[in-house]
Design an enzyme around this catalytic site. Structure first.
Site, short mmCIF file in Angstrom:
data_model
loop_
_atom_site.label_atom_id
_atom_site.label_comp_id
_atom_site.label_asym_id
_atom_site.label_seq_id
_atom_site.Cartn_x
_atom_site.Cartn_y
_atom_site.Cartn_z
N GLY A 1 10.72 -16.77 -0.59
CA GLY A 1 11.59 -16.54 -1.73
C GLY A 1 11.47 -17.50 -2.90
NE ARG B 1 5.40 3.50 5.20
CZ ARG B 1 5.03 2.23 5.11
NH1 ARG B 1 5.69 1.40 4.30
NH2 ARG B 1 4.02 1.77 5.80
NE ARG C 1 7.53 -1.99 5.91
CZ ARG C 1 6.72 -1.70 6.93
NH1 ARG C 1 5.90 -2.61 7.40
NH2 ARG C 1 6.69 -0.50 7.44
CG LEU D 1 9.30 0.24 -2.01
CD1 LEU D 1 9.74 -0.34 -3.34
CD2 LEU D 1 10.50 0.36 -1.05
CG HIS E 1 -0.35 -8.11 -7.22
ND1 HIS E 1 -0.28 -7.82 -5.86
CD2 HIS E 1 -1.66 -8.24 -7.52
CE1 HIS E 1 -1.52 -7.79 -5.38
NE2 HIS E 1 -2.36 -8.04 -6.36
CG ASP F 1 -0.45 -3.93 -5.84
OD1 ASP F 1 -1.20 -4.31 -4.94
OD2 ASP F 1 0.77 -4.18 -5.87
CD GLU G 1 3.04 -15.40 -8.02
OE1 GLU G 1 3.98 -14.82 -7.45
OE2 GLU G 1 2.01 -15.75 -7.40
N1 LIG Z 1 5.14 2.26 -3.94
C1 LIG Z 1 4.95 0.94 -4.10
N2 LIG Z 1 5.40 0.08 -3.16
C2 LIG Z 1 5.20 -1.27 -3.34
C3 LIG Z 1 4.50 -1.75 -4.45
C4 LIG Z 1 4.03 -0.82 -5.43
O1 LIG Z 1 3.43 -1.20 -6.46
N3 LIG Z 1 4.28 0.51 -5.21
N4 LIG Z 1 4.24 -3.14 -4.57
C5 LIG Z 1 4.25 -3.81 -3.28
C6 LIG Z 1 3.96 -5.27 -3.24
N5 LIG Z 1 2.63 -5.41 -2.65
C7 LIG Z 1 1.71 -6.02 -3.46
O2 LIG Z 1 2.05 -6.51 -4.59
C8 LIG Z 1 2.31 -4.90 -1.36
C9 LIG Z 1 3.14 -5.19 -0.29
C10 LIG Z 1 2.85 -4.69 0.99
C11 LIG Z 1 1.74 -3.90 1.20
C12 LIG Z 1 1.47 -3.35 2.59
O3 LIG Z 1 0.39 -2.87 2.86
N6 LIG Z 1 2.51 -3.40 3.44
C13 LIG Z 1 2.41 -2.84 4.82
C14 LIG Z 1 3.09 -3.77 5.82
C15 LIG Z 1 2.62 -5.20 5.65
C16 LIG Z 1 3.56 -6.15 6.42
O4 LIG Z 1 4.65 -5.72 6.84
O5 LIG Z 1 3.17 -7.33 6.53
C17 LIG Z 1 3.16 -1.52 4.90
O6 LIG Z 1 4.11 -1.31 4.11
O7 LIG Z 1 2.81 -0.74 5.80
C18 LIG Z 1 0.89 -3.60 0.13
C19 LIG Z 1 1.17 -4.11 -1.15
C20 LIG Z 1 5.57 -3.55 -2.58
N7 LIG Z 1 5.68 -2.13 -2.39
N1 GAR Z 2 1.42 -7.85 -2.83
C1 GAR Z 2 2.64 -8.59 -3.09
C2 GAR Z 2 2.36 -10.06 -3.07
O1 GAR Z 2 1.33 -10.51 -2.59
N2 GAR Z 2 3.33 -10.81 -3.63
C3 GAR Z 2 3.20 -12.25 -3.64
O2 GAR Z 2 3.82 -12.78 -2.49
C4 GAR Z 2 4.23 -14.12 -2.80
C5 GAR Z 2 5.67 -14.27 -2.38
O3 GAR Z 2 6.03 -15.63 -2.49
P1 GAR Z 2 7.60 -15.99 -2.59
O4 GAR Z 2 8.28 -15.35 -1.39
O5 GAR Z 2 7.58 -17.50 -2.54
O6 GAR Z 2 8.11 -15.44 -3.90
C6 GAR Z 2 4.08 -14.29 -4.32
O7 GAR Z 2 2.90 -15.03 -4.64
C7 GAR Z 2 3.93 -12.87 -4.81
O8 GAR Z 2 3.16 -12.76 -6.01
#
Ligand SMILES: Nc1nc2c(c(=O)[nH]1)N[C@@H](CN(C=O)c1ccc(C(=O)N[C@@H](CCC(=O)O)C(=O)O)cc1)CN2
Ligand code: GAR
Length: 217
Positions: free
Chosen positions: A14, A67, A93, A95, A111, A147, A176
């Protein structure tokens, strides 16, 4: 004027949540963090929220068959807290298209790369392996395709000789923590907004150059 009620969704330590908490504590910030939701019960960010006096909810994705059921529980918590805007901050996760559509224009994410390069996971490791010289971070609207939503702001970060993924991640994280609050403020002040598939900005924003590496105050 009533401040926008914001929910921050997390899965981990966080630090981006903390930067949003600190920004929202500023008297002129146009939003308040009303709720923090984590899909992981042991997320360190939950402690940060509690210390700041912010309501927290754990909605554990492992407790749901689908989901859609998981997201229905998230939406229930959001509705109860009267949330108008969602920030994903290390929320791990994917969405559904339905959730992204329901919250279109009010759901953003940060990201740790200069999208559209290096979408997905394990970003820092991949950038080091690719030998990139400029990295960075992106705040974007969340769409069904991960993304790939319209970009709101970006900050560039140099990759230095001898960098490993930990050093690079730390350098990007510093940006960030500045970029996310700055982009959120622009949106809540209506100085940046989603129009179709594009993000448009007030002339004042363009004039002050806030688009590139927004103010780092
Ligand atoms: N519909 C969308 N959902 C999410 C987005 C988005 O742009 N559109 N951004 C992500 C954040 N993210 C990267 O920035 C990201 C987070 C998680 C995953 C992923 O593959 N998650 C797996 C589980 C992984 C785990 O639990 O450790 C899953 O959901 O099956 C990809 C990209 C947030 N959601
Ligand atoms: N694909 C999503 C992703 O990689 N997000 C990245 O996870 C980290 C969370 O750190 P935080 O819990 O310290 O904010 C951050 O670097 C964020 O950009």
């Amino acid at each position: 004027m009533a401040r926008t009620k914001i929910a921050v969704l997390i899965s981990g330590r966080g630090s981006n949540l903390q930067s949003l908490i600190d920004a929202a504590a500023e008297p002129d910030f146009p939003g308040e963090i009303a709720l923090v939701i984590s899909n992981r019960p042991k997320a360190g960010g939950l402690e940060r929220a509690s210390k700041a006096g912010i309501s927290v909810e754990v909605v554990d994705h492992k407790s749901f068959e689908t989901r859609e059921d998981f997201e229905a529980a998230i939406n229930h918590a959001l509705k109860t807290a009267k949330v108008d805007f969602i920030c994903l901050a290390g929320f791990m996760r994917v969405l559904t298209a339905g959730f992204a559509s329901d919250w279109r224009g009010r759901l953003i994410n940060i990201h740790p790369s200069l999208l559209p390069s290096f979408e997905g996971l394990h970003v820092h490791e991949r950038m080091i392996q690719a030998g990139v010289k400029i990295a960075g971070c992106t705040v974007h609207f969340v769409s069904a395709d991960v993304d790939s939503g319209p970009i709101i702001g970006q900050a560039a970060v140099p990759v230095l000789p001898g960098d490993n993924e930990e050093k690079l991640a730390a350098r990007i994280l510093e940006q960030e923590h500045k970029l996310y609050p700055a982009c959120l403020r622009l949106l809540l002040e209506n100085k940046a907004r989603l129009l179709g598939a594009n993000v448009i900005y007030d002339d004042t924003v363009v004039a002050t150059g806030e688009l590139i590496n927004p103010p780092t105050n």
